[in-house]
Design a protein around this motif. Structure first.
Motif, PDB file in Angstrom:
ATOM      1  N   ALA A  71      -0.691  32.838  27.771  1.00 12.95           N
ATOM      2  CA  ALA A  71      -0.324  32.146  26.528  1.00 12.95           C
ATOM      3  C   ALA A  71       0.231  30.764  26.869  1.00 12.95           C
ATOM      4  O   ALA A  71       1.006  30.625  27.826  1.00 12.95           O
ATOM      5  CB  ALA A  71       0.721  32.967  25.779  1.00 12.95           C
ATOM      6  N   PRO A  72      -0.167  29.731  26.097  1.00 14.62           N
ATOM      7  CA  PRO A  72       0.333  28.385  26.394  1.00 14.62           C
ATOM      8  C   PRO A  72       1.765  28.195  25.913  1.00 14.62           C
ATOM      9  O   PRO A  72       2.013  27.579  24.888  1.00 14.62           O
ATOM     10  CB  PRO A  72      -0.661  27.477  25.655  1.00 14.62           C
ATOM     11  N   ASN A  73       2.713  28.758  26.643  1.00 14.24           N
ATOM     12  CA  ASN A  73       4.133  28.535  26.318  1.00 14.24           C
ATOM     13  C   ASN A  73       4.942  28.447  27.618  1.00 14.24           C
ATOM     14  O   ASN A  73       4.417  28.725  28.704  1.00 14.24           O
ATOM     15  CB  ASN A  73       4.669  29.629  25.381  1.00 14.24           C
ATOM     16  N   ALA A  74       6.207  28.068  27.476  1.00 14.20           N
ATOM     17  CA  ALA A  74       7.020  27.733  28.656  1.00 14.20           C
ATOM     18  C   ALA A  74       7.332  28.932  29.543  1.00 14.20           C
ATOM     19  O   ALA A  74       7.522  28.780  30.753  1.00 14.20           O
ATOM     20  CB  ALA A  74       8.326  27.073  28.207  1.00 14.20           C
ATOM     21  N   GLN A  75       7.398  30.146  28.969  1.00 11.08           N
ATOM     22  CA  GLN A  75       7.759  31.312  29.789  1.00 11.08           C
ATOM     23  C   GLN A  75       6.563  31.873  30.546  1.00 11.08           C
ATOM     24  O   GLN A  75       6.707  32.448  31.609  1.00 11.08           O
ATOM     25  CB  GLN A  75       8.321  32.461  28.925  1.00 11.08           C
TER      26      GLN A  75
ATOM     27  N   VAL B  80       6.061  31.956  41.549  1.00 10.47           N
ATOM     28  CA  VAL B  80       5.815  31.968  40.100  1.00 10.47           C
ATOM     29  C   VAL B  80       5.039  30.709  39.729  1.00 10.47           C
ATOM     30  O   VAL B  80       5.494  29.593  39.993  1.00 10.47           O
ATOM     31  CB  VAL B  80       7.144  32.021  39.306  1.00 10.47           C
ATOM     32  N   PHE B  81       3.866  30.906  39.145  1.00  7.61           N
ATOM     33  CA  PHE B  81       3.023  29.800  38.687  1.00  7.61           C
ATOM     34  C   PHE B  81       3.150  29.753  37.164  1.00  7.61           C
ATOM     35  O   PHE B  81       2.653  30.649  36.468  1.00  7.61           O
ATOM     36  CB  PHE B  81       1.555  30.045  39.054  1.00  7.61           C
ATOM     37  N   PHE B  82       3.829  28.725  36.654  1.00  4.39           N
ATOM     38  CA  PHE B  82       4.048  28.634  35.210  1.00  4.39           C
ATOM     39  C   PHE B  82       2.836  28.001  34.524  1.00  4.39           C
ATOM     40  O   PHE B  82       2.248  27.035  35.042  1.00  4.39           O
ATOM     41  CB  PHE B  82       5.301  27.814  34.907  1.00  4.39           C
ATOM     42  N   ARG B  83       2.520  28.522  33.354  1.00  3.19           N
ATOM     43  CA  ARG B  83       1.377  28.022  32.567  1.00  3.19           C
ATOM     44  C   ARG B  83       1.623  26.609  32.053  1.00  3.19           C
ATOM     45  O   ARG B  83       0.704  25.827  31.867  1.00  3.19           O
ATOM     46  CB  ARG B  83       1.136  29.010  31.407  1.00  3.19           C
TER      47      ARG B  83
ATOM     48  N   ASN C  15       8.344  20.168  30.467  1.00  2.00           N
ATOM     49  CA  ASN C  15       8.257  19.369  29.233  1.00  2.00           C
ATOM     50  C   ASN C  15       7.087  19.802  28.362  1.00  2.00           C
ATOM     51  O   ASN C  15       6.650  19.076  27.493  1.00  2.00           O
ATOM     52  CB  ASN C  15       8.116  17.887  29.592  1.00  2.00           C
ATOM     53  N   GLY C  16       6.543  20.996  28.629  1.00  2.00           N
ATOM     54  CA  GLY C  16       5.418  21.496  27.839  1.00  2.00           C
ATOM     55  C   GLY C  16       4.082  20.967  28.326  1.00  2.00           C
ATOM     56  O   GLY C  16       3.037  21.293  27.785  1.00  2.00           O
ATOM     57  N   PHE C  17       4.118  20.190  29.405  1.00  2.00           N
ATOM     58  CA  PHE C  17       2.893  19.594  29.941  1.00  2.00           C
ATOM     59  C   PHE C  17       1.997  20.662  30.567  1.00  2.00           C
ATOM     60  O   PHE C  17       2.460  21.555  31.244  1.00  2.00           O
ATOM     61  CB  PHE C  17       3.260  18.544  30.987  1.00  2.00           C
ATOM     62  N   SER C  18       0.697  20.558  30.280  1.00  2.00           N
ATOM     63  CA  SER C  18      -0.269  21.474  30.876  1.00  2.00           C
ATOM     64  C   SER C  18      -1.469  20.665  31.329  1.00  2.00           C
ATOM     65  O   SER C  18      -1.879  19.723  30.662  1.00  2.00           O
ATOM     66  CB  SER C  18      -0.680  22.504  29.822  1.00  2.00           C
ATOM     67  N   HIS C  19      -2.060  21.063  32.469  1.00  2.00           N
ATOM     68  CA  HIS C  19      -3.222  20.318  32.960  1.00  2.00           C
ATOM     69  C   HIS C  19      -4.479  20.545  32.130  1.00  2.00           C
ATOM     70  O   HIS C  19      -5.437  19.833  32.250  1.00  2.00           O
ATOM     71  CB  HIS C  19      -3.530  20.712  34.404  1.00  2.00           C
TER      72      HIS C  19
END
Ligand code: SAM
Length: 196
Positions: free
Chosen positions: A127-131, A169-172, A176-180
């Motif tokens: 899921a695209p969220n910080a956790q 741990v690889f965070f999604r 700052n909410g940034f995602s590739h």
């Protein structure tokens, strides 16, 4: 090659891995390579009652053992299939995304293209969220070098296990909410060496 270990994870390693989850709300969790279920039992003990846990175990005997062991818990599904089938299995269960993927499968011995494909599928399934995160325990930390699609990576070394293991741990998403965005070419901080 498939099991890659004859000694199950230690209690200290199990606690370290379980400590990486936020279990305060219902979660959808996929576990790759649960084996006889030592991490599974701890996750089940800690997870919110509204959670789902999908176990991907390639070995048919271990999968049967897990089915029997967790037969009374409707939150647990045992899938005797390759971890690479994660997106397909989520779709067939009517689940859009999972919150966590935790893995005990031997990534270091996996062929490079299979490794990259699996990382891509994990990223897209989270899921695209910080956790939401992909959590692994491995003898080497080489996967960091292949997982640049993940914008934030943290690692620690657990000495109290035979053999000692990195918990990574690889965070999604980044802080700052940034995602590739899933093209695999991002330049996140995963250089394969450092600890945070
Ligand atoms: C090292 S054992 C880990 C067992 C347990 N999680 C522990 O910590 O003691 C690895 C497990 O991953 C399973 N496995 C290996 N490759 C897999 C794959 N591609 N998909 C699903 N399970 C896999 C093996 O059958 C084995 O049970």
């Amino acid at each position: 090659m498939q099991v890659a270990s004859i000694v199950p994870s230690s209690k200290v390693l199990i606690d370290r891995v379980a400590g990486k989850f936020d279990f305060s709300v219902p979660r959808i969790i996929a576990e790759f390579g649960p084996g006889e279920g030592c991490h599974t039992r701890e996750i089940i003990k800690r997870m919110h009652p509204g959670s789902r846990l999908l176990l991907f175990e390639l070995d048919p005997e271990l999968a049967n053992h897990l089915r029997h062991h967790f037969r009374d818990d409707a939150r647990v599904s045992v899938l005797n299939t390759d971890a690479a089938n994660l997106p397909k299995e989520l779709t067939s269960l009517g689940i859009q995304h999972c919150d966590y993927v935790v893995s005990g499968i031997p990534f270091s011995t996996m062929e490079i293209n299979k490794k990259r494909l699996l990382l891509q599928r994990i990223f897209e399934s989270l899921a695209p969220n910080a956790q939401s995160a992909f959590i692994i325990y491995q003898v080497t930390n080489e996967l960091r070098g292949h997982a640049k699609i993940f914008p934030r990576i943290t690692s620690e070394y657990c000495l109290q296990n035979i053999p000692p293991m990195f918990v990574t741990v690889f965070f999604r998403q980044g802080l700052n909410g940034f995602s590739h965005g899933g093209n695999g070419n991002g330049n996140g901080n995963g250089n394969g060496n450092g600890r945070h």
